[in-house]
Design a protein around this motif. Sequence first.
Motif, PDB file in Angstrom:
ATOM      1  N   VAL A 170       0.865  -1.174   0.000  1.00  0.00           N
ATOM      2  CA  VAL A 170       0.000   0.000   0.000  1.00  0.00           C
ATOM      3  C   VAL A 170       0.902   1.225   0.000  1.00  0.00           C
ATOM      4  N   ARG A 171       1.029   1.841  -1.157  1.00  0.00           N
ATOM      5  CA  ARG A 171       1.844   3.046  -1.279  1.00  0.00           C
ATOM      6  C   ARG A 171       1.143   4.175  -0.535  1.00  0.00           C
ATOM      7  N   GLY A 172       1.898   4.950   0.197  1.00  0.00           N
ATOM      8  CA  GLY A 172       1.271   6.019   0.960  1.00  0.00           C
ATOM      9  C   GLY A 172       2.277   7.030   1.467  1.00  0.00           C
ATOM     10  N   LYS A 173       1.878   7.712   2.502  1.00  0.00           N
ATOM     11  CA  LYS A 173       2.671   8.802   3.075  1.00  0.00           C
ATOM     12  C   LYS A 173       4.056   8.340   3.535  1.00  0.00           C
ATOM     13  N   PHE A 174       4.149   7.090   4.026  1.00  0.00           N
ATOM     14  CA  PHE A 174       5.403   6.614   4.594  1.00  0.00           C
ATOM     15  C   PHE A 174       6.024   5.439   3.847  1.00  0.00           C
ATOM     16  N   GLY A 191       0.543   1.024  12.327  1.00  0.00           N
ATOM     17  CA  GLY A 191      -0.765   0.779  12.926  1.00  0.00           C
ATOM     18  C   GLY A 191      -1.783   1.808  12.470  1.00  0.00           C
ATOM     19  N   ASP A 192      -1.304   3.023  12.204  1.00  0.00           N
ATOM     20  CA  ASP A 192      -2.178   4.093  11.698  1.00  0.00           C
ATOM     21  C   ASP A 192      -2.266   4.093  10.179  1.00  0.00           C
ATOM     22  N   PHE A 193      -1.168   3.721   9.526  1.00  0.00           N
ATOM     23  CA  PHE A 193      -1.092   3.719   8.065  1.00  0.00           C
ATOM     24  C   PHE A 193      -0.538   2.370   7.604  1.00  0.00           C
ATOM     25  N   PRO A 194      -1.379   1.340   7.531  1.00  0.00           N
ATOM     26  CA  PRO A 194      -0.886   0.002   7.166  1.00  0.00           C
ATOM     27  C   PRO A 194      -0.184   0.005   5.804  1.00  0.00           C
ATOM     28  N   PRO A 195       1.022  -0.584   5.737  1.00  0.00           N
ATOM     29  CA  PRO A 195       1.789  -0.583   4.488  1.00  0.00           C
ATOM     30  C   PRO A 195       1.448  -1.721   3.533  1.00  0.00           C
TER      31      PRO A 195
END
Length: 192
Positions: free
Chosen positions: A98-102, A136-140
């Motif tokens: 999951v591409r995202g903020k981090f 935990g907040d932003f699952p990768p």
Amino acid sequence: MSFYESKIKKMLPKAYLRKQVAQEINVALTHFKFLVPVMDKHVYNDGTSKDLMSLTGTIPVMFQDKTFNIPVCLWLEESYPQTAPICYIRPTREMSLVRGKFVSSNGEVTLPYLEEWKSGECDLVSLLQVMCVIFGDFPPVCMQHYPEPEQASCWMQFQRQTQVRSNSDGSMYLCLPREDGQPFQQEHETTC
């Protein structure tokens, strides 16, 4: 120095600050039981490669009151702890990144903790703890949902239409009809 710590120290090439890095890895492994130290070839984005120490395995992440094991790889360059580890999410075949903020599209982890790394203030255990909280907040990763494989329909057809027959000598064999109803032309011919 513990037995395990001395084994880690022996794994490290002399270019590393072996005593300090081995101690840090050992402490991290006491907190994160599903990580293992591995010397392996790291390929950089520019295509060059180098043998580096890594911590590879899973870290426990709480998401919606459930614990998930997130696969990670932390590469320690020879300049560690002066420089931050290079961290990646390593999804299994059943997972999608999951591409995202981090997390970038190639799985590289980009946390402020890594970008603001300060030797003497930052360490592996703290980094891993930050990863657990952030993920935990932003699952990768997420689980992939596979459609029913085409073989399943073939298997169902096999189950419905197979007949057991006997030869005149008493031996038994399976009779598998072709989809088009025609007789098989060659031994072992199938339509699956």
